[in-house]
Design a protein around this motif. Sequence first.
Motif, short mmCIF file in Angstrom:
data_model
loop_
_atom_site.label_atom_id
_atom_site.label_comp_id
_atom_site.label_asym_id
_atom_site.label_seq_id
_atom_site.Cartn_x
_atom_site.Cartn_y
_atom_site.Cartn_z
N ARG A 171 0.86 -1.17 0.00
CA ARG A 171 0.00 0.00 0.00
C ARG A 171 0.91 1.22 0.00
O ARG A 171 2.01 1.19 0.54
CB ARG A 171 -0.91 0.04 1.24
CG ARG A 171 -1.90 -1.11 1.33
CD ARG A 171 -2.92 -1.07 0.21
NE ARG A 171 -3.90 -2.14 0.32
CZ ARG A 171 -3.77 -3.35 -0.21
NH1 ARG A 171 -2.68 -3.66 -0.90
NH2 ARG A 171 -4.73 -4.24 -0.08
N GLY A 172 0.44 2.28 -0.60
CA GLY A 172 1.22 3.51 -0.65
C GLY A 172 1.83 3.73 -2.02
O GLY A 172 1.48 3.08 -3.00
N VAL A 173 2.76 4.67 -2.07
CA VAL A 173 3.37 5.09 -3.32
C VAL A 173 4.28 4.01 -3.89
O VAL A 173 5.09 3.43 -3.17
CB VAL A 173 4.17 6.40 -3.12
CG1 VAL A 173 4.92 6.78 -4.39
CG2 VAL A 173 3.24 7.53 -2.70
N VAL A 191 14.03 10.54 -2.50
CA VAL A 191 12.73 11.01 -2.05
C VAL A 191 12.89 11.87 -0.81
O VAL A 191 13.61 11.52 0.11
CB VAL A 191 11.80 9.81 -1.73
CG1 VAL A 191 10.47 10.28 -1.14
CG2 VAL A 191 11.56 8.98 -2.98
N GLU A 192 12.21 13.01 -0.82
CA GLU A 192 12.14 13.87 0.37
C GLU A 192 10.76 13.69 0.99
O GLU A 192 9.77 13.59 0.26
CB GLU A 192 12.32 15.33 -0.01
CG GLU A 192 13.70 15.70 -0.49
CD GLU A 192 13.77 17.18 -0.81
OE1 GLU A 192 13.56 17.99 0.12
OE2 GLU A 192 14.01 17.50 -1.97
N GLY A 215 4.49 14.45 5.92
CA GLY A 215 3.81 13.23 5.52
C GLY A 215 3.65 13.03 4.03
O GLY A 215 3.07 12.05 3.59
N LYS A 216 4.16 13.96 3.23
CA LYS A 216 4.06 13.83 1.77
C LYS A 216 5.44 13.54 1.18
O LYS A 216 6.45 13.97 1.72
CB LYS A 216 3.48 15.10 1.15
CG LYS A 216 2.05 15.33 1.63
CD LYS A 216 1.41 16.47 0.90
CE LYS A 216 0.06 16.76 1.53
NZ LYS A 216 -1.03 16.24 0.80
N MET A 217 5.45 12.82 0.08
CA MET A 217 6.69 12.40 -0.57
C MET A 217 6.92 13.24 -1.83
O MET A 217 5.99 13.48 -2.60
CB MET A 217 6.62 10.92 -0.93
CG MET A 217 6.45 10.03 0.30
SD MET A 217 6.04 8.31 -0.11
CE MET A 217 7.50 7.81 -1.00
N TYR A 218 8.19 13.64 -2.02
CA TYR A 218 8.55 14.48 -3.16
C TYR A 218 9.80 13.92 -3.85
O TYR A 218 10.71 13.43 -3.19
CB TYR A 218 8.87 15.91 -2.71
CG TYR A 218 7.72 16.62 -2.06
CD1 TYR A 218 6.91 17.47 -2.81
CD2 TYR A 218 7.44 16.45 -0.71
CE1 TYR A 218 5.85 18.14 -2.21
CE2 TYR A 218 6.38 17.11 -0.11
CZ TYR A 218 5.59 17.95 -0.87
OH TYR A 218 4.55 18.61 -0.26
N ILE A 219 9.82 14.04 -5.17
CA ILE A 219 11.03 13.79 -5.96
C ILE A 219 11.23 15.03 -6.82
O ILE A 219 10.30 15.46 -7.52
CB ILE A 219 10.90 12.53 -6.84
CG1 ILE A 219 11.01 11.29 -5.95
CG2 ILE A 219 11.98 12.51 -7.92
CD1 ILE A 219 11.08 9.99 -6.68
N VAL A 232 3.16 6.19 3.50
CA VAL A 232 2.41 5.18 4.24
C VAL A 232 3.42 4.32 4.96
O VAL A 232 4.35 3.80 4.33
CB VAL A 232 1.54 4.31 3.29
CG1 VAL A 232 0.87 3.19 4.04
CG2 VAL A 232 0.53 5.17 2.56
N GLU A 233 3.27 4.18 6.26
CA GLU A 233 4.19 3.33 7.04
C GLU A 233 3.82 1.87 6.83
O GLU A 233 2.66 1.51 6.71
CB GLU A 233 4.11 3.68 8.53
CG GLU A 233 4.55 5.10 8.84
CD GLU A 233 6.01 5.38 8.53
OE1 GLU A 233 6.83 4.46 8.65
OE2 GLU A 233 6.31 6.52 8.14
#
Length: 138
Positions: free
Chosen positions: A33-35, A118-119, A123-127, A136-137
Motif C-alpha cells: 500500500r502507498g506510493v 525522495v524527500e 507526511g508527503k513524498m517528493y522527488i 504510508v508506514e
Amino acid sequence: MVIDCLILIKPWLEKILSGEKDMELRGSCTHKRGVIGLIESGSRKIKGFATVSDCLELDKETFDGSVERHQIQGDVWDKLPYKRKFGWILKNPVRLEKPINYMHPWGAVIWVKVDLPVEVKNGKMYIEGREIGERVEG
C-alpha cells in the motif's frame, strides 16, 4: 528511500499515467500500500508514480462491470492467463517529465526495489520538488 516499482508494458502504463485506468489486473493479491514507482517494461526507466490503495479479488461479474477501470475490452475472462484474478487499485498517478534511470536486476519481472532521492515533508513524498504521494508506514 527504497521504493517498490511495478513493471508494466507501455500501453497499460500509459493508461494508468493518463488516469484512464485505475485497476491493474494481476494473478495474485498485493499487500503493498502507498506510493510505488511505475516502470515501462524493457526501458530501465521509472516513468511515474501511483498509490496502491487496495487489492480486490475479481469474479466474472465484477470484472465485466469494471471495464472502465481495467480497460480490458471484450469477452476475455476465460482467456486471461490467471487462475484467480485480482484488481490492484492505483490512485493519484504522477507522470515524471524526465524519467528516472535505474539498474534492472536480473530476473525481475513484476517488482523492482529502487533507492530514490525522495524527500518527506509533512507526511508527503517528493522527488525533484514534485509531490508523488503520501507516505504510508509499513
